[in-house]
Scaffold this motif. Structure first.
Motif, PDB file in Angstrom:
ATOM      1  N   MET A   1       0.837  -1.199   0.000  1.00 12.79           N
ATOM      2  CA  MET A   1       0.000   0.000   0.000  1.00 12.79           C
ATOM      3  C   MET A   1       0.877   1.256   0.000  1.00 12.79           C
ATOM      4  N   TYR A   2       1.920   1.248   0.829  1.00 10.66           N
ATOM      5  CA  TYR A   2       2.831   2.388   0.907  1.00 10.66           C
ATOM      6  C   TYR A   2       3.472   2.653  -0.459  1.00 10.66           C
ATOM      7  N   GLU A   3       3.956   1.601  -1.106  1.00  3.98           N
ATOM      8  CA  GLU A   3       4.623   1.760  -2.400  1.00  3.98           C
ATOM      9  C   GLU A   3       3.670   2.323  -3.453  1.00  3.98           C
ATOM     10  N   LEU A   4       2.429   1.854  -3.454  1.00  2.27           N
ATOM     11  CA  LEU A   4       1.444   2.370  -4.407  1.00  2.27           C
ATOM     12  C   LEU A   4       1.139   3.843  -4.134  1.00  2.27           C
ATOM     13  N   ILE A   5       0.900   4.178  -2.879  1.00  4.73           N
ATOM     14  CA  ILE A   5       0.572   5.572  -2.545  1.00  4.73           C
ATOM     15  C   ILE A   5       1.772   6.474  -2.818  1.00  4.73           C
ATOM     16  N   GLU A   6       2.960   6.014  -2.490  1.00  5.23           N
ATOM     17  CA  GLU A   6       4.167   6.803  -2.737  1.00  5.23           C
ATOM     18  C   GLU A   6       4.368   7.033  -4.240  1.00  5.23           C
ATOM     19  N   LEU A   7       4.173   5.998  -5.043  1.00  2.16           N
ATOM     20  CA  LEU A   7       4.294   6.129  -6.497  1.00  2.16           C
ATOM     21  C   LEU A   7       3.240   7.091  -7.037  1.00  2.16           C
ATOM     22  N   SER A   8       2.014   6.954  -6.568  1.00  2.72           N
ATOM     23  CA  SER A   8       0.928   7.837  -6.999  1.00  2.72           C
ATOM     24  C   SER A   8       1.211   9.283  -6.602  1.00  2.72           C
ATOM     25  N   THR A   9       1.703   9.473  -5.401  1.00  6.79           N
ATOM     26  CA  THR A   9       2.008  10.818  -4.919  1.00  6.79           C
ATOM     27  C   THR A   9       3.135  11.439  -5.739  1.00  6.79           C
ATOM     28  N   SER A  10       4.145  10.646  -6.026  1.00  2.00           N
ATOM     29  CA  SER A  10       5.254  11.133  -6.838  1.00  2.00           C
ATOM     30  C   SER A  10       4.764  11.528  -8.233  1.00  2.00           C
ATOM     31  N   TRP A  11       3.914  10.677  -8.811  1.00  3.68           N
ATOM     32  CA  TRP A  11       3.344  10.959 -10.133  1.00  3.68           C
ATOM     33  C   TRP A  11       2.515  12.231 -10.081  1.00  3.68           C
ATOM     34  N   PHE A  12       1.699  12.357  -9.035  1.00  4.86           N
ATOM     35  CA  PHE A  12       0.866  13.542  -8.897  1.00  4.86           C
ATOM     36  C   PHE A  12       1.721  14.805  -8.752  1.00  4.86           C
ATOM     37  N   ASN A  13       2.793  14.724  -7.978  1.00  2.00           N
ATOM     38  CA  ASN A  13       3.681  15.878  -7.811  1.00  2.00           C
ATOM     39  C   ASN A  13       4.278  16.290  -9.154  1.00  2.00           C
ATOM     40  N   ASP A  14       4.639  15.297  -9.969  1.00  2.99           N
ATOM     41  CA  ASP A  14       5.152  15.601 -11.309  1.00  2.99           C
ATOM     42  C   ASP A  14       4.079  16.300 -12.145  1.00  2.99           C
ATOM     43  N   LEU A  15       2.840  15.815 -12.063  1.00  2.00           N
ATOM     44  CA  LEU A  15       1.740  16.434 -12.810  1.00  2.00           C
ATOM     45  C   LEU A  15       1.499  17.868 -12.355  1.00  2.00           C
ATOM     46  N   GLN A  16       1.635  18.111 -11.058  1.00  2.00           N
ATOM     47  CA  GLN A  16       1.412  19.457 -10.519  1.00  2.00           C
ATOM     48  C   GLN A  16       2.416  20.461 -11.099  1.00  2.00           C
ATOM     49  N   GLN A  17       3.581  19.973 -11.533  1.00  4.44           N
ATOM     50  CA  GLN A  17       4.610  20.858 -12.061  1.00  4.44           C
ATOM     51  C   GLN A  17       4.387  21.208 -13.530  1.00  4.44           C
ATOM     52  N   LEU A  18       3.508  20.455 -14.210  1.00  3.79           N
ATOM     53  CA  LEU A  18       3.263  20.707 -15.631  1.00  3.79           C
ATOM     54  C   LEU A  18       2.447  21.978 -15.819  1.00  3.79           C
ATOM     55  N   ASP A  19       2.721  22.676 -16.913  1.00  7.79           N
ATOM     56  CA  ASP A  19       1.900  23.841 -17.221  1.00  7.79           C
ATOM     57  C   ASP A  19       0.527  23.354 -17.709  1.00  7.79           C
ATOM     58  N   GLU A  20      -0.441  24.251 -17.697  1.00  5.35           N
ATOM     59  CA  GLU A  20      -1.818  23.885 -18.031  1.00  5.35           C
ATOM     60  C   GLU A  20      -1.931  23.272 -19.421  1.00  5.35           C
ATOM     61  N   ARG A  21      -1.253  23.840 -20.391  1.00  6.17           N
ATOM     62  CA  ARG A  21      -1.340  23.344 -21.770  1.00  6.17           C
ATOM     63  C   ARG A  21      -0.871  21.892 -21.864  1.00  6.17           C
TER      64      ARG A  21
END
Length: 190
Positions: A135-155
């Motif tokens: 569970m930790y590995e899945l949530i950590e991977l998802s969180t990391s992915w989400f953090n990367d998405l947060q850095q993308l510009d809107e376009r």
């Protein structure tokens, strides 16, 4: 301030959905009104429009401020406080996602990290810890992915979201291009 049938429908729906999203009906309705309002509103206008008490509006505004979903404004020549929702839906999406991560995901990751530091001395605890690690590995991977998405510009984020399942096809193509020569892929072997 009278609400048009369209605005009233939106406000009522957001109130109903609020309880499913973890906020109360009043807060959901206040936010919906601010979101569709053409101008900032003060607490008295919100209370009158929605038929809420001034104290309920004040409590709702405090909650929305804690979620960073409204901003406080002062208008020239007026001592009252006015409130507005962000105009940009992408800003709202990012703010909501960030706040939900802080309130829901981060505490869970913290608890799981602590649980994984223990050295179990029996089989049930070893099994439980193994499940917690997954569970930790899945949530950590998802969180990391989400953090990367947060850095993308809107376009870029919009393009990525529109890709949908096409992103999987790109990954499959990448795998085929990076596959060592002479080694058959699983699909070729079939």
């Amino acid at each position: 301030m009278n609400l048009t049938p369209l605005v009233q429908s939106f406000v009522l729906h957001f109130g109903e959905m609020g309880s499913r999203w973890g906020i109360n009906r009043t807060v959901g309705q206040i936010y919906a009104l601010l979101y569709v309002s053409a101008r900032p509103l003060n607490a008295d206008e919100i209370a009158e429009s929605l038929g809420f008490s001034r104290s309920n509006v004040s409590m709702g505004m405090k909650e929305l401020e804690s979620w960073r979903l409204v901003r406080l404004l002062h208008l020239p020549g007026d001592r009252r406080e006015y409130f507005a929702a962000p105009e940009d839906v992408w800003t709202i999406f990012r703010t909501l996602a960030d706040e939900r991560r802080k309130r829901e995901v981060d505490p869970t990751l913290s608890m799981l990290r602590d649980a994984l530091l223990h050295h179990p001395d029996n089989e049930p605890d070893r099994h439980a810890q193994g499940r917690m690690r997954a569970m930790y590995e899945l949530i950590e991977l998802s969180t990391s992915w989400f953090n990367d998405l947060q850095q993308l510009d809107e376009r870029t984020l919009r393009q990525l979201m529109k890709m949908g399942a096409a992103a999987q096809k790109l990954l499959l193509m990448k795998d085929k291009l990076t596959e060592p020569i002479g080694r058959k892929s699983k699909e070729d072997a079939k």
